[in-house]
Design a protein around this motif. Structure first.
Motif, PDB file in Angstrom:
ATOM      1  N   VAL A  12       0.850  -1.187   0.000  1.00  0.00           N
ATOM      2  CA  VAL A  12       0.000   0.000   0.000  1.00  0.00           C
ATOM      3  C   VAL A  12       0.883   1.233   0.000  1.00  0.00           C
ATOM      4  O   VAL A  12       2.017   1.205   0.514  1.00  0.00           O
ATOM      5  N   GLN A  13       0.405   2.304  -0.587  1.00  0.00           N
ATOM      6  CA  GLN A  13       1.159   3.555  -0.620  1.00  0.00           C
ATOM      7  C   GLN A  13       1.055   4.272   0.725  1.00  0.00           C
ATOM      8  O   GLN A  13       0.081   4.093   1.471  1.00  0.00           O
ATOM      9  N   PRO A  14       2.039   5.092   1.027  1.00  0.00           N
ATOM     10  CA  PRO A  14       1.944   5.902   2.267  1.00  0.00           C
ATOM     11  C   PRO A  14       0.650   6.700   2.288  1.00  0.00           C
ATOM     12  O   PRO A  14       0.235   7.259   1.261  1.00  0.00           O
ATOM     13  N   GLY A  15       0.028   6.713   3.467  1.00  0.00           N
ATOM     14  CA  GLY A  15      -1.257   7.373   3.618  1.00  0.00           C
ATOM     15  C   GLY A  15      -2.450   6.477   3.362  1.00  0.00           C
ATOM     16  O   GLY A  15      -3.593   6.869   3.640  1.00  0.00           O
ATOM     17  N   GLY A  16      -2.195   5.298   2.846  1.00  0.00           N
ATOM     18  CA  GLY A  16      -3.270   4.374   2.528  1.00  0.00           C
ATOM     19  C   GLY A  16      -3.736   3.580   3.732  1.00  0.00           C
ATOM     20  O   GLY A  16      -3.268   3.782   4.864  1.00  0.00           O
ATOM     21  N   SER A  17      -4.666   2.650   3.464  1.00  0.00           N
ATOM     22  CA  SER A  17      -5.270   1.845   4.522  1.00  0.00           C
ATOM     23  C   SER A  17      -5.258   0.370   4.161  1.00  0.00           C
ATOM     24  O   SER A  17      -5.281   0.014   2.970  1.00  0.00           O
ATOM     25  N   LEU A  18      -5.238  -0.446   5.184  1.00  0.00           N
ATOM     26  CA  LEU A  18      -5.403  -1.892   5.050  1.00  0.00           C
ATOM     27  C   LEU A  18      -6.185  -2.389   6.255  1.00  0.00           C
ATOM     28  O   LEU A  18      -6.102  -1.788   7.340  1.00  0.00           O
ATOM     29  N   ARG A  19      -6.905  -3.491   6.068  1.00  0.00           N
ATOM     30  CA  ARG A  19      -7.535  -4.159   7.205  1.00  0.00           C
ATOM     31  C   ARG A  19      -7.049  -5.597   7.263  1.00  0.00           C
ATOM     32  O   ARG A  19      -7.247  -6.363   6.311  1.00  0.00           O
ATOM     33  N   LEU A  20      -6.431  -5.925   8.375  1.00  0.00           N
ATOM     34  CA  LEU A  20      -5.994  -7.298   8.608  1.00  0.00           C
ATOM     35  C   LEU A  20      -7.081  -8.056   9.347  1.00  0.00           C
ATOM     36  O   LEU A  20      -7.782  -7.492  10.197  1.00  0.00           O
ATOM     37  N   SER A  21      -7.188  -9.337   9.026  1.00  0.00           N
ATOM     38  CA  SER A  21      -8.120 -10.228   9.713  1.00  0.00           C
ATOM     39  C   SER A  21      -7.359 -11.430  10.240  1.00  0.00           C
ATOM     40  O   SER A  21      -6.369 -11.860   9.646  1.00  0.00           O
ATOM     41  N   CYS A  22      -7.839 -11.959  11.339  1.00  0.00           N
ATOM     42  CA  CYS A  22      -7.244 -13.165  11.911  1.00  0.00           C
ATOM     43  C   CYS A  22      -8.394 -14.073  12.340  1.00  0.00           C
ATOM     44  O   CYS A  22      -9.139 -13.735  13.263  1.00  0.00           O
ATOM     45  N   ALA A  23      -8.514 -15.205  11.665  1.00  0.00           N
ATOM     46  CA  ALA A  23      -9.573 -16.166  11.961  1.00  0.00           C
ATOM     47  C   ALA A  23      -9.019 -17.270  12.850  1.00  0.00           C
ATOM     48  O   ALA A  23      -7.993 -17.880  12.521  1.00  0.00           O
ATOM     49  N   ALA A  24      -9.689 -17.512  13.950  1.00  0.00           N
ATOM     50  CA  ALA A  24      -9.247 -18.522  14.914  1.00  0.00           C
ATOM     51  C   ALA A  24     -10.096 -19.777  14.812  1.00  0.00           C
ATOM     52  O   ALA A  24     -11.301 -19.708  14.550  1.00  0.00           O
ATOM     53  N   SER A  25      -9.459 -20.919  15.030  1.00  0.00           N
ATOM     54  CA  SER A  25     -10.171 -22.189  15.084  1.00  0.00           C
ATOM     55  C   SER A  25      -9.532 -23.065  16.150  1.00  0.00           C
ATOM     56  O   SER A  25      -8.349 -22.910  16.468  1.00  0.00           O
ATOM     57  N   GLY A  26     -10.331 -23.950  16.723  1.00  0.00           N
ATOM     58  CA  GLY A  26      -9.807 -24.871  17.719  1.00  0.00           C
ATOM     59  C   GLY A  26      -9.667 -24.301  19.111  1.00  0.00           C
ATOM     60  O   GLY A  26      -9.114 -24.964  19.994  1.00  0.00           O
ATOM     61  N   ILE A  27     -10.133 -23.069  19.315  1.00  0.00           N
ATOM     62  CA  ILE A  27     -10.073 -22.455  20.636  1.00  0.00           C
ATOM     63  C   ILE A  27     -11.438 -21.848  20.957  1.00  0.00           C
ATOM     64  O   ILE A  27     -12.241 -21.608  20.053  1.00  0.00           O
ATOM     65  N   ILE A  28     -11.675 -21.612  22.251  1.00  0.00           N
ATOM     66  CA  ILE A  28     -12.875 -20.869  22.645  1.00  0.00           C
ATOM     67  C   ILE A  28     -12.512 -19.400  22.515  1.00  0.00           C
ATOM     68  O   ILE A  28     -11.951 -18.792  23.435  1.00  0.00           O
ATOM     69  N   PHE A  29     -12.807 -18.846  21.358  1.00  0.00           N
ATOM     70  CA  PHE A  29     -12.293 -17.527  20.993  1.00  0.00           C
ATOM     71  C   PHE A  29     -12.659 -16.461  22.016  1.00  0.00           C
ATOM     72  O   PHE A  29     -11.833 -15.618  22.369  1.00  0.00           O
ATOM     73  N   SER A  30     -13.871 -16.486  22.507  1.00  0.00           N
ATOM     74  CA  SER A  30     -14.373 -15.384  23.331  1.00  0.00           C
ATOM     75  C   SER A  30     -13.625 -15.208  24.639  1.00  0.00           C
ATOM     76  O   SER A  30     -13.658 -14.117  25.217  1.00  0.00           O
ATOM     77  N   ILE A  31     -12.952 -16.244  25.129  1.00  0.00           N
ATOM     78  CA  ILE A  31     -12.254 -16.127  26.406  1.00  0.00           C
ATOM     79  C   ILE A  31     -10.780 -15.769  26.242  1.00  0.00           C
ATOM     80  O   ILE A  31     -10.055 -15.616  27.221  1.00  0.00           O
ATOM     81  N   ASN A  32     -10.335 -15.637  24.986  1.00  0.00           N
ATOM     82  CA  ASN A  32      -8.946 -15.300  24.723  1.00  0.00           C
ATOM     83  C   ASN A  32      -8.740 -13.811  24.577  1.00  0.00           C
ATOM     84  O   ASN A  32      -9.575 -13.120  23.968  1.00  0.00           O
ATOM     85  N   ASP A  33      -7.642 -13.323  25.141  1.00  0.00           N
ATOM     86  CA  ASP A  33      -7.178 -11.993  24.802  1.00  0.00           C
ATOM     87  C   ASP A  33      -6.476 -12.101  23.450  1.00  0.00           C
ATOM     88  O   ASP A  33      -5.705 -13.041  23.215  1.00  0.00           O
TER      89      ASP A  33
END
Length: 116
Positions: A12-33
């Protein structure tokens, strides 16, 4: 299988934007920091942003006001919205999940390059 899978990196060029995603599996996601870390060439891995299981957030000083971390427990996914990107944000970004009775889990990383 316990797994964190990052996506959304790129060039991405300076000043631009990106959105990173992280998909979890095999864990109880809601209790994790959850957190996003980054590591630039020749530098140590550093915390970028974190969000607790209760929704509290904290940010590195270098990204405050530009990056936003959020989570969707229904989708087992944590996001990092990155705006006003700078060349010094260039790094491999890693997703992290922490639960006190298990410890840390890391994703494989996604490259973010900010360059004109």
């Amino acid at each position: 299988q316990v797994q964190l899978v990052e996506s959304g990196g790129g060039l991405v060029q300076p000043g631009g934007s990106l959105r990173l995603s992280c998909a979890a599996s095999g864990i109880i996601f809601s209790i994790n920091d959850m957190g996003w870390y980054r590591q630039a060439p020749g530098k140590q891995r550093e915390l970028v942003a974190a969000i607790t299981s209760g929704g509290s957030t904290n940010y590195a000083d270098s990204v405050k006001g530009r990056f936003t971390i959020s989570r969707d427990n229904a989708k087992n996914t944590v996001y990092l919205q990155m705006n006003s990107l700078k060349p010094e944000d260039t790094a491999v970004y890693y997703c992290n999940a922490y639960y006190r009775l298990r410890g840390n889990i890391w994703g494989q990383g996604t490259q973010v390059t900010v360059s004109s």
